[in-house]
Design a protein around this motif. Sequence first.
Motif, short mmCIF file in Angstrom:
data_model
loop_
_atom_site.label_atom_id
_atom_site.label_comp_id
_atom_site.label_asym_id
_atom_site.label_seq_id
_atom_site.Cartn_x
_atom_site.Cartn_y
_atom_site.Cartn_z
N LYS A 137 -9.32 36.76 -60.15
CA LYS A 137 -10.04 35.77 -60.94
C LYS A 137 -10.05 34.42 -60.23
CE LYS A 137 -7.23 34.17 -63.99
NZ LYS A 137 -6.26 33.52 -63.20
N ASP A 138 -8.94 34.05 -59.63
CA ASP A 138 -8.87 32.79 -58.89
C ASP A 138 -9.82 32.81 -57.69
OD1 ASP A 138 -6.88 31.76 -60.61
OD2 ASP A 138 -5.33 32.82 -59.49
N ILE A 139 -9.98 33.97 -57.09
CA ILE A 139 -10.92 34.11 -55.97
C ILE A 139 -12.34 33.91 -56.49
CG2 ILE A 139 -11.87 35.70 -54.26
CD1 ILE A 139 -9.00 36.87 -54.01
N TYR A 140 -12.67 34.48 -57.64
CA TYR A 140 -14.00 34.29 -58.23
C TYR A 140 -14.30 32.80 -58.40
CZ TYR A 140 -13.64 39.20 -59.87
OH TYR A 140 -13.48 40.57 -59.98
N ILE A 141 -13.36 32.09 -58.98
CA ILE A 141 -13.56 30.66 -59.25
C ILE A 141 -13.67 29.87 -57.95
CG2 ILE A 141 -12.49 28.61 -60.28
CD1 ILE A 141 -11.42 30.61 -62.48
N ASN A 142 -12.90 30.25 -56.95
CA ASN A 142 -12.97 29.54 -55.67
C ASN A 142 -14.22 29.90 -54.88
OD1 ASN A 142 -10.70 27.67 -55.46
ND2 ASN A 142 -9.52 29.52 -55.86
N VAL A 143 -14.74 31.10 -55.04
CA VAL A 143 -16.04 31.44 -54.44
C VAL A 143 -17.11 30.56 -55.08
CG1 VAL A 143 -17.83 33.23 -54.27
CG2 VAL A 143 -15.45 33.78 -53.70
N PHE A 144 -17.07 30.42 -56.40
CA PHE A 144 -18.00 29.52 -57.10
C PHE A 144 -17.90 28.11 -56.51
CE2 PHE A 144 -18.22 26.09 -60.21
CZ PHE A 144 -19.54 26.17 -60.61
N ASN A 145 -16.66 27.60 -56.39
CA ASN A 145 -16.46 26.24 -55.86
C ASN A 145 -17.02 26.10 -54.44
OD1 ASN A 145 -15.14 25.29 -58.16
ND2 ASN A 145 -13.15 25.94 -57.42
N ALA A 146 -16.75 27.07 -53.59
CA ALA A 146 -17.20 27.01 -52.19
C ALA A 146 -18.72 27.02 -52.11
CB ALA A 146 -16.61 28.17 -51.39
N ILE A 147 -19.36 27.92 -52.86
CA ILE A 147 -20.83 28.00 -52.83
C ILE A 147 -21.43 26.71 -53.37
CG2 ILE A 147 -22.85 29.19 -53.79
CD1 ILE A 147 -21.15 31.78 -53.70
N LEU A 148 -20.85 26.19 -54.44
CA LEU A 148 -21.36 24.94 -55.02
C LEU A 148 -21.24 23.78 -54.04
CD1 LEU A 148 -22.58 23.53 -57.49
CD2 LEU A 148 -20.23 23.11 -58.28
N ILE A 149 -20.11 23.67 -53.37
CA ILE A 149 -19.91 22.60 -52.38
C ILE A 149 -20.92 22.73 -51.24
CG2 ILE A 149 -18.32 21.72 -50.60
CD1 ILE A 149 -16.04 22.35 -52.68
N ILE A 150 -21.09 23.93 -50.73
CA ILE A 150 -22.06 24.16 -49.64
C ILE A 150 -23.47 23.81 -50.11
CG2 ILE A 150 -23.17 25.95 -48.23
CD1 ILE A 150 -20.33 27.31 -48.16
N PHE A 151 -23.81 24.21 -51.33
CA PHE A 151 -25.13 23.92 -51.89
C PHE A 151 -25.34 22.40 -52.00
CE2 PHE A 151 -27.95 22.98 -55.42
CZ PHE A 151 -29.06 23.74 -55.11
N VAL A 152 -24.35 21.71 -52.53
CA VAL A 152 -24.47 20.25 -52.70
C VAL A 152 -24.60 19.56 -51.34
CG1 VAL A 152 -23.20 18.18 -53.43
CG2 VAL A 152 -23.35 20.17 -54.95
N ILE A 153 -23.82 19.98 -50.37
CA ILE A 153 -23.91 19.38 -49.03
C ILE A 153 -25.29 19.66 -48.42
CG2 ILE A 153 -23.05 19.52 -46.66
CD1 ILE A 153 -20.23 19.97 -47.92
N LYS A 154 -25.75 20.90 -48.53
CA LYS A 154 -27.03 21.28 -47.94
C LYS A 154 -28.20 20.54 -48.59
CE LYS A 154 -29.84 25.34 -46.95
NZ LYS A 154 -29.97 26.79 -47.13
N HIS A 155 -28.11 20.25 -49.89
CA HIS A 155 -29.21 19.63 -50.63
C HIS A 155 -28.89 18.20 -51.06
CE1 HIS A 155 -31.39 23.42 -50.74
NE2 HIS A 155 -30.24 24.01 -51.04
N ARG A 156 -27.98 17.55 -50.36
CA ARG A 156 -27.51 16.23 -50.77
C ARG A 156 -28.63 15.20 -50.89
NH1 ARG A 156 -25.83 17.25 -45.79
NH2 ARG A 156 -26.34 15.82 -44.08
N LYS A 157 -29.64 15.26 -50.05
CA LYS A 157 -30.74 14.27 -50.12
C LYS A 157 -31.52 14.43 -51.41
CE LYS A 157 -31.31 13.42 -45.22
NZ LYS A 157 -32.17 13.55 -44.03
N ARG A 158 -31.86 15.68 -51.76
CA ARG A 158 -32.56 15.92 -53.03
C ARG A 158 -31.69 15.57 -54.22
NH1 ARG A 158 -35.26 21.70 -53.68
NH2 ARG A 158 -33.06 22.16 -53.50
#
Length: 182
Positions: A137-158
């Motif tokens: 379960k902790d891995i699930y939540i950390n996968v969510f966190n990692a994907i969200l961080i990558i998404f935010v960094i990738k789309h930071r201008k928008r």
Amino acid sequence: MTRDNTRDIRVSLAILLLIILDQGIKLVVRSYYGVSIPIIEDLIYFKPFLNDKYSWMNSMFNFGLGKVFHVVLTLVILILAHYWFTYMNNKGGYSKIGKILQIFLISGGLCSLIDKIFWNGSLDYIMLKGFFIFDLKDIYINVFNAILIIFVIKHRKRISKINEKEVLREYFKFIKKSLIIK
């Protein structure tokens, strides 16, 4: 069946599968309390442990927050997350990444809720020597966190162009409208 219904069913099935996997492992692991088996010597161990403090923050800082607080907090987070993903879907901002984020966050949250209610804590079993013990379960939540961080960094201008107050105002209006209609 509409495309949205098919998407919802797939997301729901993925969430259900991840929950079954997490809880199924715990049903097996619970009979191994007191066992410590090296997976990678001096780094990763199989070591079942029941974290009856209900959260890593409560464990680390000894806040003394009990089961009811943690169950209510988890329920509130799950409800807000459900409405957020529904809101994003209705706004047309629900992408494949959105589905993946939803699957991992909701799966992790529901597993956490099940742990708190039925296991009276989190049955953790993977130990990183010198750090902490965690579970799937902790891995699930950390996968969510990692994907969200990558998404935010990738789309930071928008994202930087978004008016957060307006989005939150619309989001809470959406929740209010959803609750009134039902």
